[in-house]
Design an enzyme around this catalytic site. Structure first.
Site, PDB file in Angstrom:
ATOM      1  CG  HIS A  67      -2.382  -2.494  -3.455  1.00  0.00           C
ATOM      2  ND1 HIS A  67      -2.114  -1.166  -3.267  1.00  0.00           N
ATOM      3  CD2 HIS A  67      -1.465  -3.162  -2.701  1.00  0.00           C
ATOM      4  CE1 HIS A  67      -1.081  -1.046  -2.441  1.00  0.00           C
ATOM      5  NE2 HIS A  67      -0.682  -2.245  -2.078  1.00  0.00           N
ATOM      6  CD  GLU A  68      -1.606  -6.986  -1.837  1.00  0.00           C
ATOM      7  OE1 GLU A  68      -0.454  -7.444  -1.917  1.00  0.00           O
ATOM      8  OE2 GLU A  68      -1.902  -6.040  -1.086  1.00  0.00           O
ATOM      9  CG  HIS A  71       2.747  -5.253  -4.098  1.00  0.00           C
ATOM     10  ND1 HIS A  71       3.707  -4.300  -3.839  1.00  0.00           N
ATOM     11  CD2 HIS A  71       1.672  -4.913  -3.343  1.00  0.00           C
ATOM     12  CE1 HIS A  71       3.228  -3.431  -2.972  1.00  0.00           C
ATOM     13  NE2 HIS A  71       1.987  -3.772  -2.663  1.00  0.00           N
TER      14      HIS A  71
END
Length: 148
Positions: A67-68, A71
């Protein structure tokens, strides 16, 4: 798991799932409470909550790392890196990252303080402490601390 092991894991996942290198720092941050991880836009650093590993294990941490990294890679490419952006949603689905981290169960119980007015006997409930030498009741009466 140490910060060095985390750094190696993030670099490995980035190469394997995103086909791009991770060239910045990834660390555990004990101050994170409700979130699984955080991406810093200015330094491109990644922080992860160590409670994710303690409570749910390495598999959940891998979902948070993906998820990170979504980003991270989208921001560096100049694409939509926010949760609402279609680029982010698409990349997250392709890589199999988690949308949200499971509840970490570290909700602190709220403590309340009880005070009673000496003249009107009304009870005042506060979360923060009141200096009873300085503050008084609305009626002007002196407050005393009740232990409950």
């Amino acid at each position: 798991m140490t910060n060095d092991e985390l750094q190696c894991l993030v670099e490995e996942i980035s190469k394997k799932d995103f086909k791009r290198p991770f060239r910045h720092q990834a660390t555990f941050n004990k101050r994170l409470r409700t979130t699984g991880g955080r991406y810093h836009l200015s330094s491109h650093r990644l922080d992860f909550n160590p409670r994710v590993v303690e409570v749910y294990g390495k598999e959940e941490l891998i979902g948070v790392i993906k998820h990170e990294l979504c980003h991270y890679h989208l921001h560096l490419e100049g694409k939509g890196y926010q949760h609402k952006d279609s680029d982010f949603k698409k990349l997250l689905k392709e890589t199999g990252g988690s949308r949200f981290v499971k509840a970490l169960g570290d909700k602190t119980t709220l403590t309340y303080r009880y005070y009673e007015c000496a003249s009107c006997h009304s009870t005042i409930i506060r979360r923060r402490r009141i200096n009873t030498e300085k503050y008084v009741c609305q009626c002007g009466g002196k407050l005393k601390n009740l232990v409950k």
